[in-house]
Design a protein around this motif. Structure first.
Motif, PDB file in Angstrom:
ATOM      1  N   VAL A   1       0.837  -1.204   0.000  1.00 30.71           N
ATOM      2  CA  VAL A   1       0.000   0.000   0.000  1.00 30.71           C
ATOM      3  C   VAL A   1       0.868   1.247   0.000  1.00 30.71           C
ATOM      4  O   VAL A   1       1.872   1.306   0.722  1.00 30.71           O
ATOM      5  N   VAL A   2       0.457   2.247  -0.782  1.00 30.95           N
ATOM      6  CA  VAL A   2       0.983   3.600  -0.686  1.00 30.95           C
ATOM      7  C   VAL A   2      -0.164   4.507  -0.265  1.00 30.95           C
ATOM      8  O   VAL A   2      -1.221   4.530  -0.902  1.00 30.95           O
TER       9      VAL A   2
ATOM     10  N   PRO B   1      -8.770  10.566   3.915  1.00 32.17           N
ATOM     11  CA  PRO B   1      -9.474  11.819   4.204  1.00 32.17           C
ATOM     12  C   PRO B   1      -8.844  12.495   5.423  1.00 32.17           C
ATOM     13  O   PRO B   1      -8.529  11.821   6.409  1.00 32.17           O
ATOM     14  N   GLU B   2      -8.654  13.790   5.346  1.00 35.03           N
ATOM     15  CA  GLU B   2      -7.998  14.506   6.442  1.00 35.03           C
ATOM     16  C   GLU B   2      -8.685  15.835   6.688  1.00 35.03           C
ATOM     17  O   GLU B   2      -8.956  16.594   5.747  1.00 35.03           O
ATOM     18  N   PRO B   3      -8.995  16.168   7.954  1.00 33.21           N
ATOM     19  CA  PRO B   3      -9.661  17.435   8.257  1.00 33.21           C
ATOM     20  C   PRO B   3      -8.916  18.631   7.671  1.00 33.21           C
ATOM     21  O   PRO B   3      -7.693  18.725   7.782  1.00 33.21           O
ATOM     22  N   GLY B   4      -9.670  19.522   7.023  1.00 31.40           N
ATOM     23  CA  GLY B   4      -9.087  20.714   6.443  1.00 31.40           C
ATOM     24  C   GLY B   4      -8.639  20.554   5.010  1.00 31.40           C
ATOM     25  O   GLY B   4      -8.306  21.542   4.345  1.00 31.40           O
TER      26      GLY B   4
ATOM     27  N   ALA C   1      -7.464  -0.206  -7.858  1.00 29.46           N
ATOM     28  CA  ALA C   1      -6.300   0.087  -7.018  1.00 29.46           C
ATOM     29  C   ALA C   1      -6.602   1.111  -5.944  1.00 29.46           C
ATOM     30  O   ALA C   1      -5.809   1.281  -5.014  1.00 29.46           O
ATOM     31  N   LEU C   2      -7.725   1.823  -6.045  1.00 30.69           N
ATOM     32  CA  LEU C   2      -8.013   2.927  -5.131  1.00 30.69           C
ATOM     33  C   LEU C   2      -8.782   2.436  -3.913  1.00 30.69           C
ATOM     34  O   LEU C   2      -9.974   2.118  -3.983  1.00 30.69           O
ATOM     35  N   GLY C   3      -8.089   2.380  -2.776  1.00 30.31           N
ATOM     36  CA  GLY C   3      -8.709   2.007  -1.515  1.00 30.31           C
ATOM     37  C   GLY C   3      -8.650   3.146  -0.521  1.00 30.31           C
ATOM     38  O   GLY C   3      -8.294   4.282  -0.861  1.00 30.31           O
ATOM     39  N   LEU C   4      -8.982   2.847   0.713  1.00 30.11           N
ATOM     40  CA  LEU C   4      -9.125   3.860   1.758  1.00 30.11           C
ATOM     41  C   LEU C   4      -8.094   3.670   2.864  1.00 30.11           C
ATOM     42  O   LEU C   4      -7.915   2.564   3.376  1.00 30.11           O
ATOM     43  N   THR C   5      -7.415   4.758   3.213  1.00 27.73           N
ATOM     44  CA  THR C   5      -6.686   4.837   4.472  1.00 27.73           C
ATOM     45  C   THR C   5      -7.606   5.517   5.475  1.00 27.73           C
ATOM     46  O   THR C   5      -7.991   6.676   5.276  1.00 27.73           O
TER      47      THR C   5
ATOM     48  N   VAL D   1      -7.753  -0.418   3.233  1.00 26.66           N
ATOM     49  CA  VAL D   1      -6.437  -1.013   2.960  1.00 26.66           C
ATOM     50  C   VAL D   1      -5.362  -0.540   3.934  1.00 26.66           C
ATOM     51  O   VAL D   1      -4.259  -1.088   3.945  1.00 26.66           O
ATOM     52  N   ASN D   2      -5.671   0.472   4.754  1.00 30.80           N
ATOM     53  CA  ASN D   2      -4.673   1.017   5.663  1.00 30.80           C
ATOM     54  C   ASN D   2      -5.401   1.752   6.782  1.00 30.80           C
ATOM     55  O   ASN D   2      -6.448   2.370   6.554  1.00 30.80           O
ATOM     56  N   VAL D   3      -4.844   1.691   8.000  1.00 34.52           N
ATOM     57  CA  VAL D   3      -5.477   2.334   9.160  1.00 34.52           C
ATOM     58  C   VAL D   3      -4.424   3.095   9.952  1.00 34.52           C
ATOM     59  O   VAL D   3      -3.318   2.584  10.178  1.00 34.52           O
ATOM     60  N   HIS D   4      -4.772   4.310  10.371  1.00 31.86           N
ATOM     61  CA  HIS D   4      -3.936   5.104  11.275  1.00 31.86           C
ATOM     62  C   HIS D   4      -4.619   5.169  12.638  1.00 31.86           C
ATOM     63  O   HIS D   4      -5.855   5.235  12.716  1.00 31.86           O
TER      64      HIS D   4
END
Length: 282
Positions: A117-118, A159-162, A182-186, A212-215
């Motif tokens: 993942v990138v 997605p990021e606030p602001g 290829a387009l997934g969600l972090t 595909v990715n979690v913070h």
């Protein structure tokens, strides 16, 4: 109860460490993965000897048994004076090209590292008509998604606030316009607290097929500030249970870039907090 995801730590939270040292500390603490933010001091993507360095880091992470995600959120990598610039939204076509080339380079690095993942984001919208900004974003993401398909690495759009894309709903609109497997969600779990109506664990269930990715970090409304666990209002027991329920198999990467001055201590406490929260719902 077993889980399919792995805990990792973002190298942007080890800004004062050499990359090799940071990776070894993560592994020694018990992390199973690393979210590697490409930056001037951590696998510089513009290094003259990049291929050799990528191969060396790949071998080290394999030895340490660390799964990898490549992150592209370095603050001043492309412009030493403007944070996170240029982006895919930048009015200057040359700036957008530079961001695109960096993302392409990140895809190749990820492939050669063995990272699946990138992660990327839209950027803060400059002054322009909304339809112009949307067109720039769709064209930019579609182009990089086609390249990702060819290389065989997934994109995790965050997605990021602001930013122009700041909520899951915004991401779904983008995904509808860019038809690419290829387009997934972090998914940044703390961001959910600020931008989503539903609790983070409900969001996890809603977006599971594209995740595909979690913070992970703590957060306290209404401020977008990544906090060490226990300093905010996040409840990770239900969130981790949700990730387990949907059989999410990627990285849960702790993102605490403002705590680099005490990275080993904070990384140790973060993993302890997450594993304790997981046991509560086992």
């Amino acid at each position: 109860m077993s889980r399919s995801f792995r805990y990792g730590y973002n190298t942007n939270g080890f800004a004062h460490h050499r990359l090799d040292d940071a990776l070894r500390v993560m592994a020694d603490l018990g992390y199973e993965g690393c979210a590697l933010t490409l930056d001037h001091a951590h696998l510089d993507p513009f290094s003259g000897d990049l291929a050799t360095e990528v191969g060396r880091v790949a071998r080290l992470t394999q030895t340490l048994r660390l799964s990898l995600v490549v992150e592209t959120g370095a603050r001043f990598l492309l412009d030493p004076r403007r944070k996170h610039e240029p982006t895919l939204l930048t009015g200057d076509a040359d700036g957008r090209r530079r961001r695109h080339e960096f993302l392409e380079r990140a895809l190749v690095i990820a492939r050669d590292l063995g990272a699946g993942v990138v992660s990327l984001w839209s950027g803060v919208p400059p002054t322009a008509a909304p339809d112009v900004l949307r067109q720039r974003l769709v064209e930019g993401v579609e182009a990089i998604a086609r390249r990702a398909e060819t290389i065989g690495v997934a994109l995790g759009f965050e997605p990021e606030p602001g930013m122009l894309v700041e909520s899951v709903g915004d991401f779904l609109d983008l995904r509808a316009a860019v038809d690419s497997p290829a387009l997934g969600l972090t998914l940044d779990l703390g961001h959910c607290l600020l931008t989503e109506v539903d609790a983070p664990e409900k969001v996890v269930h809603r977006v599971a097929p594209m995740l595909v990715n979690v913070h992970a970090e703590d957060m306290r409304r209404p401020i977008h500030e990544h906090l060490a666990f226990g300093l905010g209002e996040m409840r990770y027991g239900p969130i981790l249970a949700a990730l387990r329920d949907v059989e999410y198999g990627g990285l849960v990467g702790v993102e605490l870039s403002r705590d680099s001055h005490r990275a080993p201590e904070v990384a140790r406490a973060a993993l302890a907090h997450l594993t304790a929260a997981e046991r509560e719902t086992a």
